[in-house]
Design a protein around this motif. Structure first.
Motif, PDB file in Angstrom:
ATOM      1  N   ILE A 142       8.898   2.674 -12.555  1.00  0.00           N
ATOM      2  CA  ILE A 142       7.497   2.653 -12.133  1.00  0.00           C
ATOM      3  C   ILE A 142       6.656   2.747 -13.393  1.00  0.00           C
ATOM      4  O   ILE A 142       7.105   3.282 -14.425  1.00  0.00           O
ATOM      5  N   VAL A 143       5.438   2.237 -13.304  1.00  0.00           N
ATOM      6  CA  VAL A 143       4.549   2.250 -14.466  1.00  0.00           C
ATOM      7  C   VAL A 143       3.522   3.357 -14.284  1.00  0.00           C
ATOM      8  O   VAL A 143       2.979   3.554 -13.188  1.00  0.00           O
ATOM      9  N   ASN A 144       3.270   4.067 -15.375  1.00  0.00           N
ATOM     10  CA  ASN A 144       2.269   5.127 -15.379  1.00  0.00           C
ATOM     11  C   ASN A 144       0.992   4.636 -16.040  1.00  0.00           C
ATOM     12  O   ASN A 144       1.042   4.055 -17.129  1.00  0.00           O
ATOM     13  N   ALA A 145      -0.133   4.894 -15.386  1.00  0.00           N
ATOM     14  CA  ALA A 145      -1.455   4.630 -15.977  1.00  0.00           C
ATOM     15  C   ALA A 145      -1.805   5.846 -16.824  1.00  0.00           C
ATOM     16  O   ALA A 145      -2.502   6.762 -16.391  1.00  0.00           O
ATOM     17  N   ALA A 146      -1.276   5.843 -18.045  1.00  0.00           N
ATOM     18  CA  ALA A 146      -1.360   7.021 -18.912  1.00  0.00           C
ATOM     19  C   ALA A 146      -2.634   6.992 -19.761  1.00  0.00           C
ATOM     20  O   ALA A 146      -3.469   6.098 -19.628  1.00  0.00           O
ATOM     21  N   ASN A 147      -2.765   7.988 -20.619  1.00  0.00           N
ATOM     22  CA  ASN A 147      -3.762   7.913 -21.691  1.00  0.00           C
ATOM     23  C   ASN A 147      -3.009   8.028 -23.013  1.00  0.00           C
ATOM     24  O   ASN A 147      -1.802   8.276 -23.022  1.00  0.00           O
ATOM     25  N   SER A 148      -3.705   7.860 -24.118  1.00  0.00           N
ATOM     26  CA  SER A 148      -3.008   7.707 -25.396  1.00  0.00           C
ATOM     27  C   SER A 148      -2.248   8.969 -25.823  1.00  0.00           C
ATOM     28  O   SER A 148      -1.320   8.884 -26.613  1.00  0.00           O
ATOM     29  N   THR A 149      -2.593  10.114 -25.257  1.00  0.00           N
ATOM     30  CA  THR A 149      -1.860  11.334 -25.637  1.00  0.00           C
ATOM     31  C   THR A 149      -0.432  11.310 -25.108  1.00  0.00           C
ATOM     32  O   THR A 149       0.445  11.967 -25.663  1.00  0.00           O
ATOM     33  N   ILE A 160       7.669   3.663 -17.185  1.00  0.00           N
ATOM     34  CA  ILE A 160       7.066   2.933 -18.302  1.00  0.00           C
ATOM     35  C   ILE A 160       5.615   3.391 -18.386  1.00  0.00           C
ATOM     36  O   ILE A 160       4.878   3.307 -17.393  1.00  0.00           O
ATOM     37  N   HIS A 161       5.233   3.924 -19.532  1.00  0.00           N
ATOM     38  CA  HIS A 161       3.880   4.455 -19.706  1.00  0.00           C
ATOM     39  C   HIS A 161       3.047   3.436 -20.468  1.00  0.00           C
ATOM     40  O   HIS A 161       3.452   2.989 -21.548  1.00  0.00           O
ATOM     41  N   THR A 162       1.899   3.092 -19.919  1.00  0.00           N
ATOM     42  CA  THR A 162       1.004   2.185 -20.632  1.00  0.00           C
ATOM     43  C   THR A 162      -0.403   2.751 -20.567  1.00  0.00           C
ATOM     44  O   THR A 162      -0.729   3.516 -19.654  1.00  0.00           O
ATOM     45  N   VAL A 163      -1.210   2.399 -21.558  1.00  0.00           N
ATOM     46  CA  VAL A 163      -2.577   2.912 -21.617  1.00  0.00           C
ATOM     47  C   VAL A 163      -3.536   1.765 -21.361  1.00  0.00           C
ATOM     48  O   VAL A 163      -3.613   0.817 -22.150  1.00  0.00           O
ATOM     49  N   GLY A 164      -4.235   1.838 -20.235  1.00  0.00           N
ATOM     50  CA  GLY A 164      -5.216   0.814 -19.904  1.00  0.00           C
ATOM     51  C   GLY A 164      -6.490   0.999 -20.711  1.00  0.00           C
ATOM     52  O   GLY A 164      -6.751   2.073 -21.260  1.00  0.00           O
ATOM     53  N   PRO A 165      -7.302  -0.065 -20.776  1.00  0.00           N
ATOM     54  CA  PRO A 165      -8.586   0.047 -21.472  1.00  0.00           C
ATOM     55  C   PRO A 165      -9.595   0.869 -20.658  1.00  0.00           C
ATOM     56  O   PRO A 165      -9.643   0.751 -19.431  1.00  0.00           O
ATOM     57  N   VAL A 207       0.877  -1.179   0.000  1.00  0.00           N
ATOM     58  CA  VAL A 207       0.000   0.000   0.000  1.00  0.00           C
ATOM     59  C   VAL A 207       0.904   1.215   0.000  1.00  0.00           C
ATOM     60  O   VAL A 207       1.877   1.272   0.766  1.00  0.00           O
ATOM     61  N   GLY A 208       0.640   2.178  -0.877  1.00  0.00           N
ATOM     62  CA  GLY A 208       1.496   3.359  -0.906  1.00  0.00           C
ATOM     63  C   GLY A 208       1.218   4.234  -2.105  1.00  0.00           C
ATOM     64  O   GLY A 208       0.177   4.119  -2.766  1.00  0.00           O
ATOM     65  N   ASP A 209       2.201   5.103  -2.358  1.00  0.00           N
ATOM     66  CA  ASP A 209       2.110   6.074  -3.452  1.00  0.00           C
ATOM     67  C   ASP A 209       3.086   5.632  -4.542  1.00  0.00           C
ATOM     68  O   ASP A 209       4.286   5.494  -4.278  1.00  0.00           O
ATOM     69  N   ILE A 210       2.599   5.436  -5.720  1.00  0.00           N
ATOM     70  CA  ILE A 210       3.448   4.935  -6.815  1.00  0.00           C
ATOM     71  C   ILE A 210       4.634   5.878  -7.083  1.00  0.00           C
ATOM     72  O   ILE A 210       5.724   5.422  -7.413  1.00  0.00           O
ATOM     73  N   THR A 211       4.441   7.165  -6.876  1.00  0.00           N
ATOM     74  CA  THR A 211       5.512   8.123  -7.191  1.00  0.00           C
ATOM     75  C   THR A 211       6.685   8.041  -6.220  1.00  0.00           C
ATOM     76  O   THR A 211       7.746   8.600  -6.476  1.00  0.00           O
TER      77      THR A 211
END
Ligand code: AR6
Length: 187
Positions: A25-32, A86-91, A14-18
């Motif tokens: 660390i992986v980012n829950a990004a968007n396609s932009t 690492i940036h990835t775009v979830g559905p 449990v914690g803060d990803i940053t």
């Protein structure tokens, strides 16, 4: 309390990803790739300009139309403890013609494959798609754990996958619904 799976290669925290000190660390990004809310905003906010500049470069070169859902790219970590993001775009849940699960699994698998390709041994993930993209947390637990399990079965580079939940209740939900092949160990 931490719980681990697969001989300690997966750690649930449990914690803060940053704040994670993993190699990436992986980012829950968007396609932009150019920022948004939630995890994305926190990572860009703390990591600073170096992350944004590299994301912009990726948009101008390899992905002019935006990063497709399920794919992953890597940038420096800027001012973060982690050396890389690492940036990835979830559905977006329910918007993928029945392919939500496949695409969420791709996020985890492709992010780990990219880490291994860069020889990064430890990777921390937030719970992708379970915030603004509305993926039900219990379903995401089942899918993400199985995708990580599938990847680690094939790989001998990544030695720690840290799954970082923002609250105790989210971590508990994950632990209840995870689908790792071997059972948990609690320390
Ligand atoms: N550390 C760990 N987990 C967090 C943190 C944090 N600092 N902040 C939020 N969470 P979200 P998504 C949890 O919305 O659903 C953005 O606008 C949160 O409780 O960040 O993939 C992007 O730009 C939730 O369980 O990502 C995209 O447009 C999980 O992280 C879109 O949202 C993911 O929440 C992506 O949506």
């Amino acid at each position: 309390m931490t719980t681990n799976f697969l001989d300690g290669r997966v750690i649930v925290a449990v914690g803060d990803i940053t704040e994670q000190d993993t190699h990436a660390i992986v980012n829950a990004a968007n396609s932009t790739l150019l920022g948004g809310g939630g995890v994305d905003d926190a990572i860009h906010g703390k990591g600073g300009r170096a992350i944004y500049d590299e994301c912009l470069k990726i948009r101008q070169t390899v992905y002019p139309g935006g990063l497709p859902t399920g794919k992953a790219v890597i940038t420096p970590g800027g001012d973060l403890k982690a050396r890389f993001v690492i940036h990835t775009v979830g559905p977006v849940y329910g918007m993928n013609g029945g392919r939500d699960a496949e695409l969420l699994a791709d996020c985890y698998f492709n992010s780990l494959a990219l880490a291994a390709e860069k020889n990064l041994r430890s990777v921390a993930f937030p719970s992708i798609s379970t915030g603004a993209f509305h993926y039900p947390k219990h379903e995401a637990a089942r899918i993400s754990s199985r995708a990580i399990n599938d990847f680690l079965d094939l790989d001998d580079i990544v030695s720690e996958v840290r799954l970082v939940f923002f609250s105790e209740s989210d971590a508990r939900m994950f632990l209840k619904h995870q689908n790792f092949i071997a059972g948990p160990k609690t320390a």
